[in-house]
Each structure stands twice: as structure tokens, then as C-alpha cells.
Design an enzyme around this catalytic site. Structure first.
Site, PDB file in Angstrom:
ATOM      1  N   LYS A 253       0.846  -1.196   0.000  1.00 49.47           N
ATOM      2  CA  LYS A 253       0.000   0.000   0.000  1.00 49.47           C
ATOM      3  C   LYS A 253       0.885   1.249   0.000  1.00 49.47           C
ATOM      4  O   LYS A 253       1.858   1.312   0.755  1.00 49.47           O
ATOM      5  CB  LYS A 253      -0.866  -0.051   1.267  1.00 49.47           C
ATOM      6  CG  LYS A 253      -1.857   1.065   1.439  1.00 49.47           C
ATOM      7  CD  LYS A 253      -2.660   0.826   2.724  1.00 49.47           C
ATOM      8  CE  LYS A 253      -3.736   1.866   2.926  1.00 49.47           C
ATOM      9  NZ  LYS A 253      -4.520   1.623   4.139  1.00 49.47           N
TER      10      LYS A 253
ATOM     11  N   SER B 215      -9.249   1.439   3.118  1.00 55.03           N
ATOM     12  CA  SER B 215      -8.326   2.198   2.305  1.00 55.03           C
ATOM     13  C   SER B 215      -7.216   1.363   1.653  1.00 55.03           C
ATOM     14  O   SER B 215      -6.524   1.891   0.784  1.00 55.03           O
ATOM     15  CB  SER B 215      -7.699   3.306   3.146  1.00 55.03           C
ATOM     16  OG  SER B 215      -6.919   2.770   4.187  1.00 55.03           O
TER      17      SER B 215
ATOM     18  N   SER C 169      -9.737  -0.816   7.171  1.00 54.90           N
ATOM     19  CA  SER C 169      -9.039  -0.702   5.883  1.00 54.90           C
ATOM     20  C   SER C 169      -8.322  -1.951   5.393  1.00 54.90           C
ATOM     21  O   SER C 169      -7.992  -2.046   4.219  1.00 54.90           O
ATOM     22  CB  SER C 169      -8.037   0.446   5.933  1.00 54.90           C
ATOM     23  OG  SER C 169      -8.718   1.664   6.036  1.00 54.90           O
TER      24      SER C 169
END
Ligand SMILES: *[C@@H]1O[C@H](CO)[C@@H](O)[C@H](O)[C@H]1NC(C)=O
Ligand SMILES: *[C@@H]1O[C@H](CO)[C@@H](O)[C@H](O)[C@H]1NC(C)=O
Length: 521
Positions: free
Chosen positions: A126, A201, A225
Site C-alpha cells: 500500500k 483504504s 481498511s
């Protein structure tokens, strides 16, 4: 019992769900559904646990593995738009170096595997987690030139274990959304249906793993997330026990480490449940190796199972039939196979208890990376006139944060935190060291882009376990009637990560785990 604040907030939440939800449903319903092509390369269907052995035994070249993953990523990215920055050329060079090292035969197979448990395994990260020299702006336009100065501790750990970093993947601005879109890289889509969100996310990771274009990912989770993208994209993910992972190298970060640590953590995502404990063992803080004791075998016959299926609050949408069915099939399985009770838990989680302490955290990195700070209400006005560099959810979060600090006194927040910890104790006392809780991850499968605004508090199914710091593993169970993945969370007491991970492996064996089978139409 429905409380006063729920009754007060209900009109607002309902209004949003009507004025935002209905037009978005109509608009997207007219668009054509597109999805990624099925995975055809058998080499992409091997868990990291087995693939690393094949590489070490020279049954397959690491260079071949990495180049096949590059092919798959290139095939799906035009549809899902998950890449912020890739490093394929360097990854292929590193793969060649791995092959070279193996053929030199300086270390035996067993030595190689124990020194490098992820030798030659492709990994995606990420973008909010710092990889030295790569983009690290967390989807913020103001921070779009921010580069990782140093590897985050967990990135150092996976590199040391031999994994090969392929790319950094998309997040919403400052990770502040349960969907993944921003003004730098744009919208990341669900590999099953590009009209829908991959979740957020850690959405870029969810999309790539879901589409079979990555094997292990690293993500972060402050309010669902890691688990929501996994649920929406049909993969596994594990939110570890609070504080068990070094928080170095994450952007955004927070000055109030104590409270931040309560809610925020990084963790692994994967297509195969067997790979979660392998990755987790590598990234946990050294002092947690003994505490989590991940090598200790879990006897499923000796576990106690609980479930919760309640519609959490009038502020949260009801759980869909597809999710209810998945939960029930898991419950039925454990009842039948292990002849054990799976008891419904008497526990009411409250969005209020879990979200107010989160909104009240001060000292987080804000919308202004390298620019003078501005008043958030001015930013909101600029946003309304299309003049802000920030995204809707970024502005919205900081407005809510500001309102929370204005209208909820510090004393009140402390009181709520005390209540939250009492609720956690109540739940942990029930679970003990041998109990797991089966719970929906989210009330519905993946929705159309931007619809999270119309479902503001649906994520409280996830956020409650951030507030409590409990480990939670998302497990894919199957598909909804529309062919979208659905999953459930398995939760355990703090430091009992191995229980939820063991149950995840059993669920994978029985329900098939990740399989990418989108139905195009
Ligand atoms: C949740 O709400 C739906 C719709 O109102 C209802 O059918 C279902 O029984 C409820 N589930 C629980 C556990 O209360
Ligand atoms: C909230 O906004 C006001 C300006 O309207 C500002 O003075 C205050 O510092 C902000 N508070 C926080 C916690 O950001």
C-alpha cells in the site's frame, strides 16, 4: 436499545442514503459491467508457502514467477487502476539474483528456507507504507511528490525474508475513506465489476490480490481498511492485535502515539489463508514473537465458537441475505463437524463508542503536507467551489474531527474511552483464550463507487475491533447472487491471533477460499 444520539443522527444518515444512494444506483445500473479476465496461468495459483519451496528446489525459476506476475498485473491494471508506482525492472533483476544465489548452492535448501521464508515471493505494498525511493504520498495531491525516505520496518522485514517488492498501490487521500479514489491516481475499481469499489483504504491491494495479480500484500487499518477491501475483493486479510506491529514509515502518522496505537495497525493481506501467519510472523515486533506464539498449533476441537448477526444499530444498514447465508453456513459447518455449540453472543456494539474516540484523536497528519495550513471550514468552502486540492472524504473527515473536538469535551471523550474499554473487557472475558467470534465484515457486498457516503456508518462492523484492538481475520466465503464476493470476520481476544488465523485456514479448506471467478455479462 436505541439511544438518543442514534435517533438524532438517523434523519441525517437516512437523508444521505436517499439523496446520494438512489442517483448513484440509477446511474451505475445503466453502465456496462466490466471485469478482469479469469486467471489462466497455473503458476499464479500457488500459495507463497509452496511457491517458495518450488523456487528453492529449482522447480521453477524466480525470474519466471516474477515475470508472470508482471504479465498479470499489466493485464488487469488497465481495468482496476491499482498501481501508483511499479518497479518491475528492478524486481526482475532481483529475481535473477535470487536464481543466481540458489544455483550457487552455498546454502542448503533448508538453510535457504529458514533464512529467507519468502525467498523470491512477489509482494505488493500500500502506497501509504514507506518503501525507500518510491511514492509515499497516500493519494494526497499536496503530497504527490513525497517519496519514501526509508523502508518502513515491516517493509524491511519482508525484504529481509527474501520477498520482492513489485509496486506500491493506490489508497484514498490520507487513507481517509472506505473506497479508493484520489486526485493523483484516480479511482481503483473492483476486479469483479469495475462499476463497483474495491473498498478502502487498502483498496489497491484488495483489487490486485482479488484479481490474482499479487500473492501477498501489506496494508494498514484504522477503521476497517485491511478487512473491507478483502471482503469486497474476495481475499484474506488479518488485522493484528493492537501494538504488535511497528508503526514506523506510515503516512499519515500521528503525534499522539498512545491513542493512534489503540486504533491503527498494519497487517498482511493474501489470497491464501496459509500465507497470513507466514507473513505475520515476519512483520511482528520481535517482542511479540513469544506473546503471539504463532507456531503453537491450534486444536479446533477445543475452541469455543460464538457469532453475532445483529443489525448493529438503526444507523447501519441491515445485513444482506448473502452475508447472513455465509455466516450461517460457517456456523452450520462448525456445529456439524465439531458437534460444538456455536452460541449467539449477547453483545451490542455501538458506533458511537467506537467512532467518537477515533474522531477525537489529535495530531494526525492533515491535508496540508508542505503548504501553509488553512482553516478546515475555508477548505470546505473551497471544495464546494471546486478550488480545493483535497478530496471530499479528506475534507469531511477533518470537519468531523473539528466538530468532535468542539462539541465533545475531552472529559466526555475520556468517559467514552472508559466505556469502550469496559465493553472490550466484557467481550474478551467471554472469548477467553480459546474463543472466536464470527461476525459480518460489512452488511453488503461491494457497492457502486462513492456509495459509502450513503452508508456512512456501515463500517462500524469493522471499526469496533479497531477500538478494541482485537485481532480480526477476513475470510472469503463465497458469492452473492450478483456474483460478488462476500466474507466474514473471525475475531479473537488480543494476542490470540493464532486462533482466528487457524479458523481462517479451516474456512479456506471448506469453502474454497479465494477463487477469482467473475461472471461477465
Ligand atoms: C436485521 O434486519 C432485517 C431487516 O429488517 C431482518 O430481516 C433481520 O431479521 C434482522 N436481523 C437481526 C439479527 O436482527
Ligand atoms: C477547528 O477549527 C477552528 C477554526 O474554525 C480552529 O480554530 C481550531 O483550531 C480547529 N480545531 C482543530 C482540532 O482542528
Amino acid at each position: 436499545m436505541t439511544s438518543v444520539y442514534e435517533i438524532l443522527l438517523w434523519p441525517l444518515v437516512t437523508l444521505l442514503s436517499v439523496i446520494v444512494g438512489i442517483p448513484l444506483r440509477m446511474l451505475n445500473g445503466c453502465k456496462r459491467k466490466r471485469c478482469c479476465s479469469p486467471v489462466e496461468d497455473d503458476l499464479l495459483m500457488i500459495p507463497a508457502r509452496d511457491l517458495v519451496r518450488k523456487i528453492v528446489k529449482q522447480e521453477v525459476k524466480c525470474h519466471t514467477v516474477i515475470s508472470r506476475y508482471v504479465n498479470r498485473i499489466n493485464a488487469v491494471n488497465p481495468l482496476v487502476n491499482a498501481i501508483v508506482e511499479e518497479r518491475f525492472e528492478d524486481a526482475l533483476k532481483e529475481a535473477a539474483a535470487v536464481d543466481e544465489m540458489i544455483t550457487q548452492n552455498k546454502l542448503s535448501e533448508e538453510e535457504l528456507l529458514s533464512c529467507y521464508p519468502l525467498l523470491g515471493i512477489p509482494i505488493t505494498i500500500k502506497e501509504s507504507i514507506s518503501v525507500k525511493g518510491m511514492s509515499n504520498g497516500a493519494g494526497s495531491l499536496q503530497a504527490k511528490d513525497k517519496i519514501g525516505e526509508e523502508d518502513a520496518d515491516i517493509v524491511k522485514a519482508v525484504k529481509k525474508a527474501g520477498a520482492i517488492v513489485m509496486l506500491v498501490s493506490n489508497t484514498p487521500e490520507l487513507c481517509l475513506n472506505w473506497e479508493t479514489s484520489n486526485k493523483v491516481t484516480g479511482i481503483t475499481c473492483n476486479p469483479y465489476d469495475t462499476r463497483r469499489t474495491c473498498g478502502g483504504s487498502s483498496g489497491g491491494e484488495g483489487a490486485l490480490l482479488g484479481a490474482g495479480a499479487s500473492l501477498i500484500g501489506l496494508g494498514s487499518d484504522i477503521a476497517g481498511s485491511l478487512r473491507l477491501p478483502a471482503h469486497f475483493c474476495g481475499i484474506f486479510s488479518h488485522k493484528p492485535t493492537a501494538r504488535s506491529i511497528s508503526l514506523s514509515g506510515h503516512y499519515p502518522d500521528c503525534e499522539d502515539k498512545e491513542k493512534w496505537n489503540d486504533h491503527f495497525i498494519m497487517g498482511p493481506m493474501s489470497r491464501y489463508a496459509v500465507d497470513l501467519p507466514i507473513a505475520l510472523k515476519i512483520i511482528i515486533k520481535p517482542e511479540y514473537k513469544e506473546i503471539l506464539n504463532l507456531d503453537r498449533k491450534v486444536d479446533l476441537n477445543k475452541l469455543r465458537f460464538f457469532y453475532l448477526d445483529n443489525n448493529a444499530s438503526i444507523l447501519v444498514n441491515n445485513v444482506d441475505r448473502s452475508i447472513d447465508n455465509s455466516l450461517n453456513s460457517v456456523i452450520d459447518y462448525f456445529r456439524g463437524k465439531y458437534r460444538m455449540d456455536v452460541n449467539k453472543l449477547k453483545f451490542k456494539q455501538s458506533p458511537y463508542l467506537t467512532i467518537v474516540p477515533l474522531l477525537a484523536i489529535e495530531g494526525t497528519d492533515d491535508l496540508y503536507y508542505d503548504q501553509p495550513k488553512s482553516n478546515i471550514y475555508w477548505e470546505l468552502l473551497k471544495f464546494l467551489f471546486g478550488q480545493s486540492k483535497a478530496t471530499l472524504t479528506g475534507v469531511f473527515y477533518f470537519v468531523l474531527h473539528n466538530l468532535t473536538t468542539k462539541f465533545v469535551s475531552k472529559r466526555k471523550v475520556e468517559k467514552i474511552r472508559v466505556k469502550m474499554f469496559e465493553a472490550r473487557k466484557e467481550l474478551e472475558d467471554i472469548l477467553g483464550d480459546d474463543g472466536v467470534l464470527l461476525y459480518p465484515t460489512y452488511p453488503t457486498p461491494a457497492h457502486y463507487h462513492f456509495m459509502c457516503i450513503s452508508k456512512l456508518l456501515d463500517c462500524s462492523y469493522c471499526t469496533v475491533f479497531n477500538a478494541f484492538g482485537l485481532p480480526a481475520t477476513n475470510c472469503p466465503i463465497g458469492y452473492s447472487e450478483q456474483g460478488l464476493p462476500v466474507g466474514i470476520q473471525v475475531i479473537a481476544k488480543r494476542n490470540c491471533d493464532r486462533l482466528s488465523l487457524a479458523v481462517a485456514e479451516e474456512i479456506e479448506n471448506i469453502f474454497g477460499g479465494w477463487k477469482f471467478s467473475p461472471q461477465s455479462q
